[in-house]
Motif scaffolding. Sequence first.
Motif, PDB file in Angstrom:
ATOM      1  N   ARG A  72       0.821  -1.152  -0.026  1.00 19.84           N
ATOM      2  CA  ARG A  72       0.002   0.063   0.099  1.00 19.84           C
ATOM      3  C   ARG A  72       0.946   1.427   0.051  1.00 19.84           C
ATOM      4  N   ASN A  73       0.379   2.338  -0.361  1.00 17.78           N
ATOM      5  CA  ASN A  73       1.328   3.529  -0.272  1.00 17.78           C
ATOM      6  C   ASN A  73       1.128   4.079   1.253  1.00 17.78           C
ATOM      7  N   ARG A  74       1.849   5.300   1.318  1.00 19.09           N
ATOM      8  CA  ARG A  74       2.098   5.975   2.626  1.00 19.09           C
ATOM      9  C   ARG A  74       0.572   6.735   3.030  1.00 19.09           C
ATOM     10  N   ALA A  75      -0.072   7.026   1.898  1.00 17.49           N
ATOM     11  CA  ALA A  75      -1.052   7.916   2.384  1.00 17.49           C
ATOM     12  C   ALA A  75      -2.156   6.922   2.916  1.00 17.49           C
ATOM     13  N   GLY A  76      -2.258   5.775   2.460  1.00 19.49           N
ATOM     14  CA  GLY A  76      -3.165   4.705   2.900  1.00 19.49           C
ATOM     15  C   GLY A  76      -4.415   4.552   2.035  1.00 19.49           C
ATOM     16  N   ASN A  77      -4.323   5.255   1.017  1.00 15.73           N
ATOM     17  CA  ASN A  77      -5.547   5.161   0.188  1.00 15.73           C
ATOM     18  C   ASN A  77      -5.349   4.371  -1.134  1.00 15.73           C
ATOM     19  N   MET A  78      -4.163   3.626  -1.387  1.00 12.58           N
ATOM     20  CA  MET A  78      -4.222   2.682  -2.395  1.00 12.58           C
ATOM     21  C   MET A  78      -3.471   1.517  -2.047  1.00 12.58           C
ATOM     22  N   VAL A  79      -3.797   0.641  -2.646  1.00 15.10           N
ATOM     23  CA  VAL A  79      -3.254  -0.884  -2.159  1.00 15.10           C
ATOM     24  C   VAL A  79      -3.144  -1.445  -3.610  1.00 15.10           C
ATOM     25  N   TYR A  80      -1.888  -2.146  -3.442  1.00 19.35           N
ATOM     26  CA  TYR A  80      -1.469  -2.806  -4.739  1.00 19.35           C
ATOM     27  C   TYR A  80      -1.397  -4.256  -4.884  1.00 19.35           C
ATOM     28  N   LEU A  81      -1.413  -4.827  -5.688  1.00 26.66           N
ATOM     29  CA  LEU A  81      -1.495  -6.381  -5.946  1.00 26.66           C
ATOM     30  C   LEU A  81      -0.191  -6.690  -7.227  1.00 26.66           C
ATOM     31  N   GLN A  82       0.821  -7.051  -6.675  1.00 24.64           N
ATOM     32  CA  GLN A  82       1.943  -7.355  -7.520  1.00 24.64           C
ATOM     33  C   GLN A  82       1.974  -8.687  -7.917  1.00 24.64           C
ATOM     34  N   MET A  83       1.698  -9.185  -8.984  1.00 22.42           N
ATOM     35  CA  MET A  83       1.583 -10.578  -9.784  1.00 22.42           C
ATOM     36  C   MET A  83       2.776 -10.934 -10.555  1.00 22.42           C
ATOM     37  N   ASN A  84       3.496 -11.650 -10.017  1.00 25.25           N
ATOM     38  CA  ASN A  84       4.777 -12.307 -10.967  1.00 25.25           C
ATOM     39  C   ASN A  84       4.551 -13.692 -11.324  1.00 25.25           C
ATOM     40  N   ALA A  85       5.261 -14.005 -12.581  1.00 27.20           N
ATOM     41  CA  ALA A  85       5.215 -15.471 -13.051  1.00 27.20           C
ATOM     42  C   ALA A  85       3.555 -15.833 -13.074  1.00 27.20           C
ATOM     43  N   LEU A  86       3.152 -15.115 -13.815  1.00 25.05           N
ATOM     44  CA  LEU A  86       1.605 -15.252 -14.233  1.00 25.05           C
ATOM     45  C   LEU A  86       1.197 -16.596 -14.967  1.00 25.05           C
ATOM     46  N   LYS A  87       0.318 -17.187 -14.561  1.00 24.26           N
ATOM     47  CA  LYS A  87       0.025 -18.462 -15.414  1.00 24.26           C
ATOM     48  C   LYS A  87      -1.580 -18.357 -16.041  1.00 24.26           C
ATOM     49  N   PRO A  88      -1.638 -18.965 -17.163  1.00 27.67           N
ATOM     50  CA  PRO A  88      -3.220 -19.099 -17.778  1.00 27.67           C
ATOM     51  C   PRO A  88      -4.204 -19.023 -16.731  1.00 27.67           C
ATOM     52  N   GLU A  89      -4.073 -19.972 -15.698  1.00 29.95           N
ATOM     53  CA  GLU A  89      -4.930 -20.068 -14.588  1.00 29.95           C
ATOM     54  C   GLU A  89      -5.415 -18.844 -13.964  1.00 29.95           C
ATOM     55  N   ASP A  90      -4.576 -17.957 -13.963  1.00 28.34           N
ATOM     56  CA  ASP A  90      -4.811 -16.611 -13.200  1.00 28.34           C
ATOM     57  C   ASP A  90      -5.518 -15.564 -13.947  1.00 28.34           C
ATOM     58  N   THR A  91      -6.067 -16.042 -15.012  1.00 29.38           N
ATOM     59  CA  THR A  91      -6.822 -15.271 -15.994  1.00 29.38           C
ATOM     60  C   THR A  91      -8.330 -15.223 -15.117  1.00 29.38           C
ATOM     61  N   ALA A  92      -8.673 -13.706 -14.872  1.00 31.95           N
ATOM     62  CA  ALA A  92      -9.919 -13.543 -14.091  1.00 31.95           C
ATOM     63  C   ALA A  92     -10.293 -12.202 -13.938  1.00 31.95           C
ATOM     64  N   MET A  93     -11.395 -11.822 -13.641  1.00 28.29           N
ATOM     65  CA  MET A  93     -11.655 -10.436 -13.196  1.00 28.29           C
ATOM     66  C   MET A  93     -11.065 -10.017 -11.790  1.00 28.29           C
ATOM     67  N   TYR A  94     -10.055  -9.339 -11.458  1.00 29.15           N
ATOM     68  CA  TYR A  94      -9.902  -8.959 -10.257  1.00 29.15           C
ATOM     69  C   TYR A  94     -10.649  -7.732  -9.461  1.00 29.15           C
ATOM     70  N   TYR A  95     -10.721  -8.126  -8.288  1.00 35.23           N
ATOM     71  CA  TYR A  95     -11.598  -7.074  -7.453  1.00 35.23           C
ATOM     72  C   TYR A  95     -10.748  -6.702  -6.218  1.00 35.23           C
ATOM     73  N   CYS A  96     -10.864  -5.346  -5.894  1.00 32.24           N
ATOM     74  CA  CYS A  96     -10.336  -4.943  -4.593  1.00 32.24           C
ATOM     75  C   CYS A  96     -11.522  -4.816  -3.691  1.00 32.24           C
ATOM     76  N   ALA A  97     -11.310  -4.984  -2.233  1.00 28.50           N
ATOM     77  CA  ALA A  97     -12.299  -4.977  -1.488  1.00 28.50           C
ATOM     78  C   ALA A  97     -12.153  -4.457   0.146  1.00 28.50           C
ATOM     79  N   ALA A  98     -12.660  -3.599   0.698  1.00 26.84           N
ATOM     80  CA  ALA A  98     -12.499  -2.968   1.796  1.00 26.84           C
ATOM     81  C   ALA A  98     -13.319  -3.684   3.057  1.00 26.84           C
ATOM     82  N   GLN A  99     -12.897  -4.248   3.877  1.00 23.98           N
ATOM     83  CA  GLN A  99     -13.477  -4.632   5.393  1.00 23.98           C
ATOM     84  C   GLN A  99     -13.400  -3.456   6.198  1.00 23.98           C
ATOM     85  N   ARG A 100     -14.553  -2.577   6.094  1.00 21.71           N
ATOM     86  CA  ARG A 100     -14.429  -1.284   7.238  1.00 21.71           C
ATOM     87  C   ARG A 100     -14.576  -1.648   8.481  1.00 21.71           C
TER      88      ARG A 100
END
Length: 119
Positions: A72-100
């Motif tokens: 995440r960034n220092r401001a705390g308003n962004m979160v990142y998902l770094q994905m390496n060595a991607l595989k065909p089975e990683d194909t999908a719609m990706y969603y971020c979500a917050a548990q407040r």
Amino acid sequence: QVQLKESGGGLVQAGASLRLSCVASGRPLSVYSMGWFRQAPGKEREFVGSQRWSNGDTYLSDSAKGRFAISRNRAGNMVYLQMNALKPEDTAMYYCAAQRVGASEYDLWGSGTQVTVSS
């Protein structure tokens, strides 16, 4: 009103990397955890990983361990998902979500970003 918006998806070849971003806009969020989920066509939505906002503890699914990372960034308003060595089975719609804070589950969702990995 708070909104989550993902970006960074795309079409890549197997073995490539992508970094997904999720920005929270609107009034500041009081967050317990930020998570990433994905859903492939015809399949149930599945948990990819999450980060507890108070201490940064990160949890990854078995399929994500060793290849994906959450930050995440220092401001705390962004979160990142770094994905390496991607595989065909990683194909999908990706969603971020917050548990407040005070919520028992992830209660705020983005609209998703598509990741397609070709073989």
